[in-house]
Design an enzyme around this catalytic site. Structure first.
Site, mmCIF file in Angstrom:
data_model
loop_
_atom_site.group_PDB
_atom_site.id
_atom_site.type_symbol
_atom_site.label_atom_id
_atom_site.label_comp_id
_atom_site.label_asym_id
_atom_site.label_seq_id
_atom_site.Cartn_x
_atom_site.Cartn_y
_atom_site.Cartn_z
ATOM 1 N N LYS A 183 -6.856 138.221 37.370
ATOM 2 C CA LYS A 183 -7.618 137.126 37.493
ATOM 3 C C LYS A 183 -7.737 136.930 38.951
ATOM 4 C CE LYS A 183 -6.349 134.339 33.079
ATOM 5 N NZ LYS A 183 -5.953 133.296 32.726
ATOM 6 N N LYS A 196 -11.563 142.943 26.126
ATOM 7 C CA LYS A 196 -11.082 141.991 25.115
ATOM 8 C C LYS A 196 -11.763 140.862 25.009
ATOM 9 C CE LYS A 196 -7.852 138.952 27.369
ATOM 10 N NZ LYS A 196 -7.134 137.916 27.523
ATOM 11 N N LYS A 219 -11.738 133.816 26.319
ATOM 12 C CA LYS A 219 -12.461 132.452 26.215
ATOM 13 C C LYS A 219 -13.414 132.371 27.553
ATOM 14 C CE LYS A 219 -8.616 129.903 24.493
ATOM 15 N NZ LYS A 219 -7.276 130.040 25.378
HETATM 16 P P1 TYM Z 1 -4.400 132.115 25.497
HETATM 17 O O1 TYM Z 1 -4.878 130.302 25.624
HETATM 18 O O2 TYM Z 1 -5.003 132.711 26.683
HETATM 19 O O3 TYM Z 1 -4.433 132.693 24.122
HETATM 20 C C1 TYM Z 1 -3.794 132.242 22.908
HETATM 21 C C2 TYM Z 1 -3.620 133.267 22.127
HETATM 22 O O4 TYM Z 1 -4.678 133.955 21.669
HETATM 23 C C3 TYM Z 1 -4.279 135.587 21.881
HETATM 24 N N1 TYM Z 1 -5.486 136.319 22.333
HETATM 25 C C4 TYM Z 1 -5.774 137.342 21.534
HETATM 26 N N2 TYM Z 1 -5.454 137.852 20.739
HETATM 27 C C5 TYM Z 1 -6.284 138.900 20.243
HETATM 28 N N3 TYM Z 1 -7.584 139.474 20.657
HETATM 29 C C6 TYM Z 1 -8.064 138.642 21.804
HETATM 30 N N4 TYM Z 1 -9.025 139.100 22.391
HETATM 31 C C7 TYM Z 1 -7.188 137.594 22.522
HETATM 32 N N5 TYM Z 1 -7.421 136.765 23.553
HETATM 33 C C8 TYM Z 1 -6.357 136.031 23.342
HETATM 34 C C9 TYM Z 1 -3.272 135.288 23.040
HETATM 35 O O5 TYM Z 1 -2.550 136.684 23.287
HETATM 36 C C10 TYM Z 1 -2.620 134.325 22.959
HETATM 37 O O6 TYM Z 1 -1.385 134.456 21.818
HETATM 38 N N6 TYM Z 1 -0.088 131.904 28.406
HETATM 39 C C11 TYM Z 1 -0.846 131.726 26.984
HETATM 40 C C12 TYM Z 1 -0.529 130.462 26.379
HETATM 41 C C13 TYM Z 1 0.748 130.088 26.384
HETATM 42 C C14 TYM Z 1 2.105 130.755 25.842
HETATM 43 C C15 TYM Z 1 3.161 130.051 26.127
HETATM 44 C C16 TYM Z 1 2.014 131.527 24.683
HETATM 45 C C17 TYM Z 1 1.438 129.250 27.469
HETATM 46 N N7 TYM Z 1 2.747 129.077 27.184
HETATM 47 C C18 TYM Z 1 4.283 130.099 25.485
HETATM 48 C C19 TYM Z 1 3.127 131.667 23.991
HETATM 49 C C20 TYM Z 1 4.359 131.198 24.334
HETATM 50 C C21 TYM Z 1 -2.321 131.971 27.124
HETATM 51 O O7 TYM Z 1 -2.902 131.855 28.034
HETATM 52 O O8 TYM Z 1 -2.946 132.036 25.886
#
Ligand code: TYM
Length: 335
Positions: free
Chosen positions: A113, A195, A198
């Site tokens: 990033k 992947k 968002k």
């Molecule tokens: P975030 O908001 O990017 O994504 C949310 C969840 O979706 C999963 N994900 C995917 N899984 C499969 N294929 C994809 N292409 C894909 N894109 C996203 C992510 O792995 C995630 O599980 N840092 C985290 C949010 C967070 C968090 C936490 C998670 C903050 N605190 C504590 C677990 C525990 C994030 O940005 O997820």
């Protein structure tokens, strides 16, 4: 037998897509009844890249409504907005003070990033420490996430272990990442080597957003990048990444085995049939979710009530844990 404690989060930035659903949210919903669950809309994490304030406010409530629409049940889980529970921001400061800088500089997501930005905010580097606090404040045993978050959960383990060895053994539970067997890494439809994300979800044909209309979903699958062959089988070969991704989505949505999925397409005349069927299954899955989402967004008072209730439940766990951290680290608690 005590129930395992689950914590997971999702950022309210950009559009929630099929990767988020299959990699994370679907599994949160599936495990709810057997576990003690905390699910969090991580708005503070959203601030680690510049945001339009009105947009962030809207997206935060919209995402909470979407998670309920996907099947999170407030009677079985605690759903809340991260900034409503101030212990998260405070814990991240305390944990910053025991986390070596080098641990954060190694994170691949930070490297990726930050490489794309001219000016990198401190919050982006510090992001995994806030995430570690999210998890360990609740004594979570399990963290259901997609593959891309595995390294961050491993860092949370390292931070918890460091705190325990500095202050009190076994104070924090060491959490485990729980990665689904299928759907852990849904790839972009326009580029199956990257992947689904968002930040690219606004690009036509890249992602299936959970609020996409049926026509848009059909169009995106129709345009999905595949190869020049016609074999519809799971494969790790790089040139088959597109077909493999479509079959993976089909498998994750239907819950069928690999053999059953392949059998479903044994008579197919080519990739067109696969794309059409995956689009149909996606539309069937999303239609009831979209209906529930619109109903929830039409009733803002009820949504706010549910979020206030979630925040209260979360505070009751996080605040005493934070106070214990403060005491151990030598801070004077107010009388
Ligand atoms: P975030 O908001 O990017 O994504 C949310 C969840 O979706 C999963 N994900 C995917 N899984 C499969 N294929 C994809 N292409 C894909 N894109 C996203 C992510 O792995 C995630 O599980 N840092 C985290 C949010 C967070 C968090 C936490 C998670 C903050 N605190 C504590 C677990 C525990 C994030 O940005 O997820």
């Amino acid at each position: 037998m005590t129930k395992p404690i689950v914590f997971s989060g999702i950022q309210p930035t950009g559009n929630i897509h099929l990767g988020n659903y299959l990699g994370a949210v679907k599994n949160w919903v599936a495990g709810q009844a057997q576990k003690i669950n905390y699910f969090c809309v991580v708005d503070l994490h959203g601030l680690t890249v510049p945001q339009d304030p009105n947009d962030l406010r809207f997206q935060t409530r919209s995402l909470a409504a979407m998670l309920l629409a996907c099947g999170l049940d407030p009677n079985q889980c605690t759903l809340f907005i991260q900034s409503h529970v101030t212990a998260h921001a405070e814990a991240s400061w305390l944990l910053n003070c025991i986390t070596p800088l080098g641990w954060l500089q190694r994170m691949t997501q930070f490297k990726d990033k930050s490489a794309k930005q001219e000016s990198v905010l401190t919050g982006l580097l510090d992001y995994p420490v806030l995430m570690a606090g999210d998890i360990i404040l609740y004594d979570a045993n399990e963290v259901p996430v997609g593959d891309d978050q595995k390294q961050h959960v491993e860092l949370a383990r390292d931070i918890a272990q460091r705190f325990n060895s500095l202050y009190e053994e076994e104070f924090f539970i060491i959490p485990e990442p729980v990665i689904p067997e299928i759907g852990a890494r849904v790839m972009g439809l326009d580029d199956p080597t990257a992947k689904m994300s968002k930040s690219s979800a606004h690009i036509r044909g890249h992602a299936i957003r959970l609020l996409d209309e049926p026509k848009e979903i059909e169009r995106s699958f129709k345009r999905a990048v595949t190869d020049s062959g016609n074999e519809i089988q799971f494969s790790d070969a790089p040139e088959k990444a597109g077909v493999n991704n479509l079959l993976g989505i089909y498998k994750a949505l239907t819950g069928k085995s690999k053999a059953e999925c392949e059998a479903d397409f044994a008579q197919a005349r080519g990739y067109g049939d696969l794309k059409k069927r995956v689009a149909e299954v996606t539309i069937e899955t999303l239609a009831p979710i979209q209906n529930r989402y619109h109903r929830l967004m039409d009733d803002p008072t009820e949504l706010d009530r549910l979020l206030a209730q979630g925040a209260e439940q979360a505070r009751a766990i996080a605040t005493p844990k934070l106070d214990r951290m403060k005491e151990m680290m030598g801070l004077v608690l107010p009388n």
